[in-house]
Design a protein around this motif. Structure first.
Motif, mmCIF file in Angstrom:
data_model
loop_
_atom_site.group_PDB
_atom_site.id
_atom_site.type_symbol
_atom_site.label_atom_id
_atom_site.label_comp_id
_atom_site.label_asym_id
_atom_site.label_seq_id
_atom_site.Cartn_x
_atom_site.Cartn_y
_atom_site.Cartn_z
ATOM 1 N N LYS A 14 0.869 -1.189 0.000
ATOM 2 C CA LYS A 14 0.000 0.000 0.000
ATOM 3 C C LYS A 14 0.898 1.230 0.000
ATOM 4 C CE LYS A 14 -3.556 -2.241 2.829
ATOM 5 N NZ LYS A 14 -4.304 -2.165 4.101
ATOM 6 N N TYR A 15 0.338 2.323 -0.501
ATOM 7 C CA TYR A 15 1.141 3.552 -0.610
ATOM 8 C C TYR A 15 0.432 4.733 0.058
ATOM 9 C CZ TYR A 15 3.764 1.115 -4.272
ATOM 10 O OH TYR A 15 4.531 0.227 -4.979
ATOM 11 N N VAL A 16 1.259 5.683 0.496
ATOM 12 C CA VAL A 16 0.759 7.000 0.911
ATOM 13 C C VAL A 16 1.388 8.003 -0.047
ATOM 14 C CG1 VAL A 16 0.773 8.749 2.724
ATOM 15 C CG2 VAL A 16 0.540 6.345 3.341
ATOM 16 N N VAL A 17 0.552 8.766 -0.730
ATOM 17 C CA VAL A 17 1.059 9.699 -1.735
ATOM 18 C C VAL A 17 0.626 11.113 -1.381
ATOM 19 C CG1 VAL A 17 1.146 10.267 -4.188
ATOM 20 C CG2 VAL A 17 0.831 7.883 -3.478
ATOM 21 N N CYS A 18 1.594 12.013 -1.363
ATOM 22 C CA CYS A 18 1.270 13.410 -1.060
ATOM 23 C C CYS A 18 1.300 14.230 -2.342
ATOM 24 C CB CYS A 18 2.276 13.979 -0.066
ATOM 25 S SG CYS A 18 1.996 15.723 0.219
ATOM 26 N N ASN A 19 0.199 14.918 -2.558
ATOM 27 C CA ASN A 19 0.086 15.786 -3.725
ATOM 28 C C ASN A 19 0.635 17.172 -3.366
ATOM 29 O OD1 ASN A 19 -0.681 17.252 -5.953
ATOM 30 N ND2 ASN A 19 -2.704 16.314 -6.112
ATOM 31 N N ALA A 20 1.852 17.432 -3.828
ATOM 32 C CA ALA A 20 2.478 18.733 -3.568
ATOM 33 C C ALA A 20 2.737 19.441 -4.891
ATOM 34 C CB ALA A 20 3.778 18.532 -2.785
ATOM 35 N N ASP A 21 1.806 19.243 -5.835
ATOM 36 C CA ASP A 21 1.998 19.866 -7.151
ATOM 37 C C ASP A 21 1.638 21.357 -7.105
ATOM 38 O OD1 ASP A 21 2.938 19.493 -9.748
ATOM 39 O OD2 ASP A 21 0.902 19.461 -10.555
ATOM 40 N N GLU A 22 0.779 21.714 -6.198
ATOM 41 C CA GLU A 22 0.388 23.114 -5.928
ATOM 42 C C GLU A 22 0.391 24.018 -7.168
ATOM 43 O OE1 GLU A 22 2.381 25.574 -2.787
ATOM 44 O OE2 GLU A 22 0.373 25.606 -1.961
ATOM 45 N N GLY A 23 -0.497 23.672 -8.098
ATOM 46 C CA GLY A 23 -0.557 24.454 -9.334
ATOM 47 C C GLY A 23 -1.501 25.638 -9.281
ATOM 48 N N ASP A 24 -2.334 25.729 -8.260
ATOM 49 C CA ASP A 24 -3.336 26.801 -8.247
ATOM 50 C C ASP A 24 -2.687 28.177 -8.176
ATOM 51 O OD1 ASP A 24 -5.321 24.955 -8.342
ATOM 52 O OD2 ASP A 24 -6.167 25.385 -6.370
ATOM 53 N N SER A 25 -3.285 29.109 -8.927
ATOM 54 C CA SER A 25 -2.811 30.487 -8.888
ATOM 55 C C SER A 25 -2.945 31.030 -7.463
ATOM 56 C CB SER A 25 -3.639 31.337 -9.849
ATOM 57 O OG SER A 25 -4.987 30.902 -9.848
ATOM 58 N N GLY A 26 -1.968 31.826 -7.062
ATOM 59 C CA GLY A 26 -2.040 32.487 -5.754
ATOM 60 C C GLY A 26 -1.894 31.559 -4.569
ATOM 61 N N THR A 27 -1.357 30.364 -4.752
ATOM 62 C CA THR A 27 -1.220 29.462 -3.596
ATOM 63 C C THR A 27 0.243 29.158 -3.309
ATOM 64 O OG1 THR A 27 -1.441 27.454 -4.912
ATOM 65 C CG2 THR A 27 -3.464 28.352 -3.984
ATOM 66 N N TYR A 28 0.531 29.003 -2.028
ATOM 67 C CA TYR A 28 1.920 28.733 -1.642
ATOM 68 C C TYR A 28 2.008 28.073 -0.272
ATOM 69 C CZ TYR A 28 0.619 33.416 -0.024
ATOM 70 O OH TYR A 28 -0.063 34.487 0.499
ATOM 71 N N SER A 29 0.879 27.671 0.299
ATOM 72 C CA SER A 29 0.947 27.086 1.648
ATOM 73 C C SER A 29 1.660 25.730 1.646
ATOM 74 C CB SER A 29 -0.447 26.954 2.266
ATOM 75 O OG SER A 29 -1.264 26.111 1.484
ATOM 76 N N ASP A 30 1.527 24.972 0.552
ATOM 77 C CA ASP A 30 2.246 23.687 0.475
ATOM 78 C C ASP A 30 3.753 23.944 0.440
ATOM 79 O OD1 ASP A 30 -0.265 22.616 0.175
ATOM 80 O OD2 ASP A 30 -0.016 21.987 -1.902
ATOM 81 N N ARG A 31 4.125 24.898 -0.390
ATOM 82 C CA ARG A 31 5.558 25.226 -0.501
ATOM 83 C C ARG A 31 6.107 25.694 0.843
ATOM 84 N NH1 ARG A 31 8.072 29.407 -0.316
ATOM 85 N NH2 ARG A 31 6.405 30.897 -0.740
ATOM 86 N N MET A 32 5.369 26.584 1.503
ATOM 87 C CA MET A 32 5.847 27.079 2.809
ATOM 88 C C MET A 32 6.020 25.929 3.797
ATOM 89 S SD MET A 32 3.812 30.623 3.480
ATOM 90 C CE MET A 32 4.722 31.003 4.986
ATOM 91 N N THR A 33 5.082 24.985 3.753
ATOM 92 C CA THR A 33 5.151 23.842 4.673
ATOM 93 C C THR A 33 6.407 23.019 4.395
ATOM 94 O OG1 THR A 33 2.758 23.765 4.813
ATOM 95 C CG2 THR A 33 3.936 21.744 5.405
ATOM 96 N N MET A 34 6.647 22.724 3.131
ATOM 97 C CA MET A 34 7.797 21.873 2.791
ATOM 98 C C MET A 34 9.114 22.579 3.087
ATOM 99 S SD MET A 34 6.480 19.884 -0.587
ATOM 100 C CE MET A 34 5.870 21.298 -1.485
ATOM 101 N N GLU A 35 9.138 23.894 2.884
ATOM 102 C CA GLU A 35 10.380 24.630 3.135
ATOM 103 C C GLU A 35 10.545 25.024 4.600
ATOM 104 O OE1 GLU A 35 10.599 26.728 -1.290
ATOM 105 O OE2 GLU A 35 10.350 27.990 0.468
#
Ligand SMILES: Cc1cc2nc3c(=O)[nH]c(=O)nc-3n(C[C@H](O)[C@H](O)[C@H](O)COP(=O)(O)O)c2cc1C
Ligand code: SF4
Length: 520
Positions: free
Chosen positions: A175-196
């Motif tokens: 089984k797998y756990v997959v995280c979607n961190a593609d964050e393509g939406d305009s004006g979004t950056y919360s995923d990036r901030m979290t990872m960094e």
């Protein structure tokens, strides 16, 4: 004793010159014989103040910003290393109104800790959630996520616990756990901030998902335009492995979980979960038909939990403080808090985490300070390029998945892009259709061909003979109806949201006179 000085390493701060500022502070301190410890923290998310430098004092952390290289000598002259007064001094960081009025649950550590220090992470509640989870039966972990009311933060707002329960209930060799961190939406950056800025939080959330579902392998699919996030996640995974938080035997529990980073393919549609799976498998990012759902047949055909970065990142606090704590925030069926991202034509762009129920008006004026141009705000696109334009009459609607759906809008990933009164809504509607023509994976006709025809029809409405306008508008509505109901995924299915909201709320921008509006 050395003085602790924080200079963010987040991409937004780096873009504003944080690297040069950090080097200048190090050099100036050495020149003056002042012993400092320079910590490269995440960003607090107050982007107009970046690079925002903080100094640890007996009274707390004192912030200065935005700091430029030329300011560094003056800052030392003013004794900033002990919290001295300077024109850039912002006072105690925690007292800055923009931050103080937030409800930071997921982003509580953001900018506070050293992103790659396990010790710092654990000193700030880090890994308390995983430790608790390891003492619970898997079914109880899933129940906590269900009871907290956590819904997917990537866009569709599907209850996370239901996906987890489905995967947990299946027998499979892998089984797998997959995280979607593609964050393509305009004006979004919360995923990036979290990872960094707080990568262990994501790793912890994914590990809890693995323990709950019996998955032993995980992938983080990171937007290719995020080189710093890719590098930080890779490093954080190594640190977590070395610390016993990832690997064959997590914290001696007997659970194994291995995490890998995949750099994304650079297409918006690869954020759609099944196209993402294809991409991770090394194929072209084309959407898969559902069923089967990925929880049953996901990555490499195996049961897979797929969630957005913020969904996983919300899990540790749910486990450490309990489902009730988390559920007490929010309204209706939208529980907890959302890291909202203010962008576009806004004076104070940045990250505002608030419990669901906050309104756009509060966000744009109480936090955002109105438009950056100083002109009246005309339209706000919420939820990325497929989100509706929200007119002023709806700015008091509480940010809540159901309340937004009721007015034909979406919360999505919490990206808010503001436009002032110079925006031409017909051009923005055309842009939405054109975006779909470019980003469509091409698998189904309503999206692939419909979006191209949509651009043509909007062009005819804008510049064709006026007497044909009502007929062309009717054609556009028919086309949108076909796209909504006939598309295989939300790419084609939601492109009509920005188009129709622009048409419905700003008909004058489409050159419509009063009789036209009646006819259309
Ligand atoms: C065209 C398209 C692009 C998408 N892009 C993203 C994305 O960048 N990140 C994301 O988390 N979800 C994205 N989604 C939603 C995913 O398909 C999926 O619903 C989500 O990853 C599930 O995680 P969640 O339940 O935690 O939200 C996209 C959907 C579509 C249709
Ligand atoms: S709606 Fe568009 S992106 Fe989605 S499957 Fe159809 S062609 Fe591909």
């Amino acid at each position: 004793m050395s003085i602790k000085i924080y200079v963010p390493r987040d991409s937004a701060a780096l873009a504003a010159g944080a690297e040069e500022v950090a080097a200048a502070i190090t050099a100036e301190a050495a020149k003056r014989g002042i012993a400092i410890e320079l910590v490269r923290n995440g960003s607090r998310g107050l982007f107009w103040l970046e690079p925002m430098v903080e100094v640890q004092t007996g009274a707390g952390r004192i912030a200065y910003g935005p700091v430029e290289v030329e300011d560094v000598v003056g800052l030392f002259d003013a004794g900033f290393q002990v919290g001295g007064m300077h024109v850039l001094q912002l006072g105690l960081t925690e007292e800055i109104a923009y931050l103080k009025r937030q409800e930071r649950l997921t982003f509580a550590r953001m900018g506070v800790t050293d992103p790659l220090s396990l010790a710092d992470y654990q000193a700030h509640e880090g890994y308390a959630g995983l430790r608790r989870a390891l003492g619970l039966p898997a079914t109880e972990i899933v129940q906590q996520v269900l009871d907290a009311g956590l819904r997917g933060r990537g866009g569709a707002a599907f209850p996370a616990g239901i996906k987890w329960k489905t995967v947990a209930g299946l027998k499979a060799t892998q089984k797998y756990v997959v995280c979607n961190a593609d964050e393509g939406d305009s004006g979004t950056y919360s995923d990036r901030m979290t990872m960094e800025g707080d990568p262990f939080m994501l790793i912890e959330g994914m590990t809890i998902a693995a323990v709950a579902t019996g998955a032993t392998q995980g992938y983080v699919y990171i937007r290719s335009e995020y080189p710093h996030a890719v590098a930080t996640m890779r490093e954080a995974i190594q640190v977590a492995e070395a610390g016993g938080f990832l690997g064959d035997n997590i914290l001696g529990s007997g659970h194994g979980f291995h995490l890998h980073v995949r750099k994304a393919a650079g297409a918006y549609v690869c954020g759609e979960e099944t196209a993402m799976l294809e991409s991770i498998e090394g194929k072209r990012g084309i959407v898969r038909a559902k069923p089967p759902i990925p929880a049953i047949q996901g990555l490499f055909g195996k049961p897979s939990v797929i969630n957005n970065v913020i969904t996983f990142a919300s899990v540790p606090i749910i486990l450490s403080r309990g489902a009730t704590f988390y559920k007490d925030y929010g309204v209706g069926r939208s529980r907890g808090a959302l890291p909202i991202q203010l962008a576009g034509n806004i004076r104070f762009g940045g990250l505002v985490e608030k419990a669901f129920g906050v309104t756009l008006r509060e966000l744009m004026y109480d936090y955002g300070g109105g438009s950056a141009s100083g002109r009246p705000i005309k339209a706000v696109q919420v939820g990325g390029p497929l989100g509706a334009y929200v007119p002023e009459s709806q700015w008091d609607t509480p940010l809540d998945y159901e309340a937004y759906a009721a007015v034909g809008a979406v919360v999505g990933h919490g990206g808010i892009v503001v436009h002032d009164d110079t925006a031409d809504m017909a051009s923005l509607a055309r842009y939405a259709m054109e975006f779909c023509t470019i980003e469509s994976c091409g698998k189904c006709t309503p999206c692939r061909i419909g979006s191209t025809r949509g651009v043509e029809v909007i062009d005819r409405i804008a510049s064709g003979p006026g007497e044909q306008r009502p007929q062309q508008i009717k054609l556009l509505r028919d086309l949108c109806d076909t796209m909504v109901h006939g598309s295989l995924c939300a790419m084609g299915g939601m492109t009509p949201f920005p188009v129709l909201s622009a048409l419905d709320h700003y008909p004058q921008d489409f050159g419509m006179t009063v009789p036209d509006r009646k006819a259309a």
